[in-house]
Motif scaffolding. Structure first.
Motif, PDB file in Angstrom:
ATOM      1  N   GLY A 109       0.832  -1.198   0.000  1.00 48.33           N
ATOM      2  CA  GLY A 109       0.000   0.000   0.000  1.00 48.33           C
ATOM      3  C   GLY A 109       0.863   1.242   0.000  1.00 48.33           C
ATOM      4  N   LYS A 110       0.379   2.263   0.686  1.00 51.57           N
ATOM      5  CA  LYS A 110       1.060   3.554   0.634  1.00 51.57           C
ATOM      6  C   LYS A 110       2.461   3.507   1.248  1.00 51.57           C
ATOM      7  CE  LYS A 110      -0.939   5.158   4.890  1.00 51.57           C
ATOM      8  NZ  LYS A 110      -1.967   5.883   5.528  1.00 51.57           N
ATOM      9  N   GLU A 111       2.693   2.635   2.235  1.00 53.24           N
ATOM     10  CA  GLU A 111       4.013   2.555   2.828  1.00 53.24           C
ATOM     11  C   GLU A 111       5.044   2.090   1.801  1.00 53.24           C
ATOM     12  OE1 GLU A 111       1.299   1.466   4.378  1.00 53.24           O
ATOM     13  OE2 GLU A 111       1.261   2.718   6.154  1.00 53.24           O
ATOM     14  N   ARG A 112       4.712   1.041   1.054  1.00 57.68           N
ATOM     15  CA  ARG A 112       5.644   0.506   0.074  1.00 57.68           C
ATOM     16  C   ARG A 112       5.695   1.367  -1.182  1.00 57.68           C
ATOM     17  NH1 ARG A 112       4.819  -5.523  -1.447  1.00 57.68           N
ATOM     18  NH2 ARG A 112       5.310  -5.720   0.757  1.00 57.68           N
ATOM     19  N   ASP A 113       4.554   1.878  -1.613  1.00 60.31           N
ATOM     20  CA  ASP A 113       4.497   2.612  -2.880  1.00 60.31           C
ATOM     21  C   ASP A 113       4.897   4.075  -2.760  1.00 60.31           C
ATOM     22  OD1 ASP A 113       3.619   0.288  -4.065  1.00 60.31           O
ATOM     23  OD2 ASP A 113       1.496   0.811  -3.854  1.00 60.31           O
ATOM     24  N   LEU A 114       4.783   4.655  -1.584  1.00 58.11           N
ATOM     25  CA  LEU A 114       5.048   6.081  -1.450  1.00 58.11           C
ATOM     26  C   LEU A 114       6.159   6.379  -0.442  1.00 58.11           C
ATOM     27  CD1 LEU A 114       4.167   8.994  -2.149  1.00 58.11           C
ATOM     28  CD2 LEU A 114       2.572   8.831  -0.237  1.00 58.11           C
ATOM     29  N   TYR A 115       5.994   5.922   0.798  1.00 58.31           N
ATOM     30  CA  TYR A 115       6.910   6.326   1.857  1.00 58.31           C
ATOM     31  C   TYR A 115       8.323   5.799   1.663  1.00 58.31           C
ATOM     32  CZ  TYR A 115       2.774   7.961   4.329  1.00 58.31           C
ATOM     33  OH  TYR A 115       1.630   8.620   4.673  1.00 58.31           O
ATOM     34  N   VAL A 116       8.458   4.596   1.196  1.00 57.91           N
ATOM     35  CA  VAL A 116       9.802   4.054   0.994  1.00 57.91           C
ATOM     36  C   VAL A 116      10.514   4.817  -0.118  1.00 57.91           C
ATOM     37  CG1 VAL A 116      11.119   2.003   0.398  1.00 57.91           C
ATOM     38  CG2 VAL A 116       9.133   1.787   1.863  1.00 57.91           C
ATOM     39  N   HIS A 117       9.798   5.164  -1.176  1.00 58.99           N
ATOM     40  CA  HIS A 117      10.400   5.949  -2.253  1.00 58.99           C
ATOM     41  C   HIS A 117      10.763   7.359  -1.774  1.00 58.99           C
ATOM     42  CE1 HIS A 117       9.798   2.950  -5.348  1.00 58.99           C
ATOM     43  NE2 HIS A 117       8.575   2.759  -4.884  1.00 58.99           N
ATOM     44  N   MET A 118       9.945   7.918  -0.903  1.00 57.19           N
ATOM     45  CA  MET A 118      10.282   9.224  -0.329  1.00 57.19           C
ATOM     46  C   MET A 118      11.550   9.131   0.509  1.00 57.19           C
ATOM     47  SD  MET A 118       6.509  10.777   0.641  1.00 57.19           S
ATOM     48  CE  MET A 118       7.148  11.565   2.061  1.00 57.19           C
ATOM     49  N   ASN A 119      11.709   8.044   1.260  1.00 57.76           N
ATOM     50  CA  ASN A 119      12.915   7.861   2.063  1.00 57.76           C
ATOM     51  C   ASN A 119      14.147   7.722   1.179  1.00 57.76           C
ATOM     52  OD1 ASN A 119      11.585   8.005   4.505  1.00 57.76           O
ATOM     53  ND2 ASN A 119      11.226   5.815   4.617  1.00 57.76           N
ATOM     54  N   ILE A 120      14.016   7.033   0.056  1.00 63.29           N
ATOM     55  CA  ILE A 120      15.137   6.915  -0.879  1.00 63.29           C
ATOM     56  C   ILE A 120      15.510   8.298  -1.415  1.00 63.29           C
ATOM     57  CG2 ILE A 120      15.846   6.025  -3.133  1.00 63.29           C
ATOM     58  CD1 ILE A 120      14.177   3.522  -2.511  1.00 63.29           C
ATOM     59  N   LEU A 121      14.510   9.100  -1.774  1.00 62.56           N
ATOM     60  CA  LEU A 121      14.757  10.453  -2.261  1.00 62.56           C
ATOM     61  C   LEU A 121      15.432  11.308  -1.194  1.00 62.56           C
ATOM     62  CD1 LEU A 121      14.395  12.521  -4.542  1.00 62.56           C
ATOM     63  CD2 LEU A 121      12.148  13.033  -3.569  1.00 62.56           C
ATOM     64  N   GLU A 122      14.997  11.172   0.050  1.00 60.19           N
ATOM     65  CA  GLU A 122      15.625  11.917   1.145  1.00 60.19           C
ATOM     66  C   GLU A 122      17.086  11.523   1.307  1.00 60.19           C
ATOM     67  OE1 GLU A 122      13.378  11.272   4.687  1.00 60.19           O
ATOM     68  OE2 GLU A 122      11.652  12.404   3.964  1.00 60.19           O
ATOM     69  N   LEU A 123      17.371  10.218   1.265  1.00 56.28           N
ATOM     70  CA  LEU A 123      18.762   9.773   1.379  1.00 56.28           C
ATOM     71  C   LEU A 123      19.612  10.331   0.253  1.00 56.28           C
ATOM     72  CD1 LEU A 123      18.634   6.018   2.445  1.00 56.28           C
ATOM     73  CD2 LEU A 123      19.547   7.932   3.723  1.00 56.28           C
ATOM     74  N   GLU A 124      19.100  10.275  -0.963  1.00 58.39           N
ATOM     75  CA  GLU A 124      19.858  10.807  -2.094  1.00 58.39           C
ATOM     76  C   GLU A 124      20.073  12.311  -1.960  1.00 58.39           C
ATOM     77  OE1 GLU A 124      17.456   9.510  -5.350  1.00 58.39           O
ATOM     78  OE2 GLU A 124      18.388   7.517  -5.399  1.00 58.39           O
ATOM     79  N   THR A 125      19.075  13.028  -1.443  1.00 56.83           N
ATOM     80  CA  THR A 125      19.204  14.469  -1.246  1.00 56.83           C
ATOM     81  C   THR A 125      20.241  14.790  -0.181  1.00 56.83           C
ATOM     82  OG1 THR A 125      16.883  14.741  -1.856  1.00 56.83           O
ATOM     83  CG2 THR A 125      17.935  16.586  -0.731  1.00 56.83           C
ATOM     84  N   PHE A 126      20.209  14.066   0.939  1.00 56.29           N
ATOM     85  CA  PHE A 126      21.204  14.284   1.990  1.00 56.29           C
ATOM     86  C   PHE A 126      22.608  13.977   1.484  1.00 56.29           C
ATOM     87  CE2 PHE A 126      17.764  13.340   5.320  1.00 56.29           C
ATOM     88  CZ  PHE A 126      17.451  14.678   5.428  1.00 56.29           C
ATOM     89  N   GLU A 127      22.719  12.901   0.738  1.00 55.87           N
ATOM     90  CA  GLU A 127      24.022  12.536   0.196  1.00 55.87           C
ATOM     91  C   GLU A 127      24.540  13.626  -0.753  1.00 55.87           C
ATOM     92  OE1 GLU A 127      26.127   8.676  -1.938  1.00 55.87           O
ATOM     93  OE2 GLU A 127      23.949   8.816  -1.848  1.00 55.87           O
ATOM     94  N   GLU A 128      23.670  14.146  -1.591  1.00 55.27           N
ATOM     95  CA  GLU A 128      24.063  15.211  -2.524  1.00 55.27           C
ATOM     96  C   GLU A 128      24.455  16.488  -1.774  1.00 55.27           C
ATOM     97  OE1 GLU A 128      25.136  16.854  -5.980  1.00 55.27           O
ATOM     98  OE2 GLU A 128      24.469  14.786  -5.724  1.00 55.27           O
ATOM     99  N   LEU A 129      23.715  16.827  -0.709  1.00 56.81           N
ATOM    100  CA  LEU A 129      24.065  18.001   0.084  1.00 56.81           C
ATOM    101  C   LEU A 129      25.428  17.843   0.744  1.00 56.81           C
ATOM    102  CD1 LEU A 129      20.667  18.895   1.794  1.00 56.81           C
ATOM    103  CD2 LEU A 129      21.943  20.289   0.172  1.00 56.81           C
ATOM    104  N   LEU A 130      25.680  16.675   1.305  1.00 57.57           N
ATOM    105  CA  LEU A 130      26.980  16.434   1.922  1.00 57.57           C
ATOM    106  C   LEU A 130      28.096  16.473   0.886  1.00 57.57           C
ATOM    107  CD1 LEU A 130      26.121  13.622   4.481  1.00 57.57           C
ATOM    108  CD2 LEU A 130      26.728  15.985   4.989  1.00 57.57           C
TER     109      LEU A 130
END
Length: 94
Positions: A39-60
């Protein structure tokens, strides 16, 4: 006298330790303990977490603050999140 001590000891064990044991068992019996629920956890929240990780990595990386250890941690977390999007379990299943 001994029976009173046994009753009190049993009461203590039941009241103080039983709840903790029941909570541990309920947690281990949860099928979504190591998986992402559909559901929304797998289809939305996990992808948002991946995007957040990539954003933090890019900022660092942009601020020259990304160490090799942090980069390995980002890669490990991202790999776990990708496994969750595929419906696979992560962590140590008991």
């Amino acid at each position: 006298m001994i029976s009173i001590i046994c009753v009190l000891g049993g009461h203590y064990i039941h009241r103080k330790r039983q709840f903790r044991i029941e909570q541990e068992l309920a947690t281990e019996e949860n099928p979504y303990l190591y998986r992402s629920p559909p559901g929304k956890e797998r289809d939305l929240y996990v992808h948002m977490n991946i995007l957040e990780l990539e954003t933090f990595e890019e900022l660092l990386r942009h601020n020259n603050a990304l160490t090799d250890e942090k980069k390995r941690q980002f890669e490990r977390f991202k790999a776990d999140l990708v496994k969750l999007t595929q419906g696979k379990p992560i962590g140590k299943i008991k």
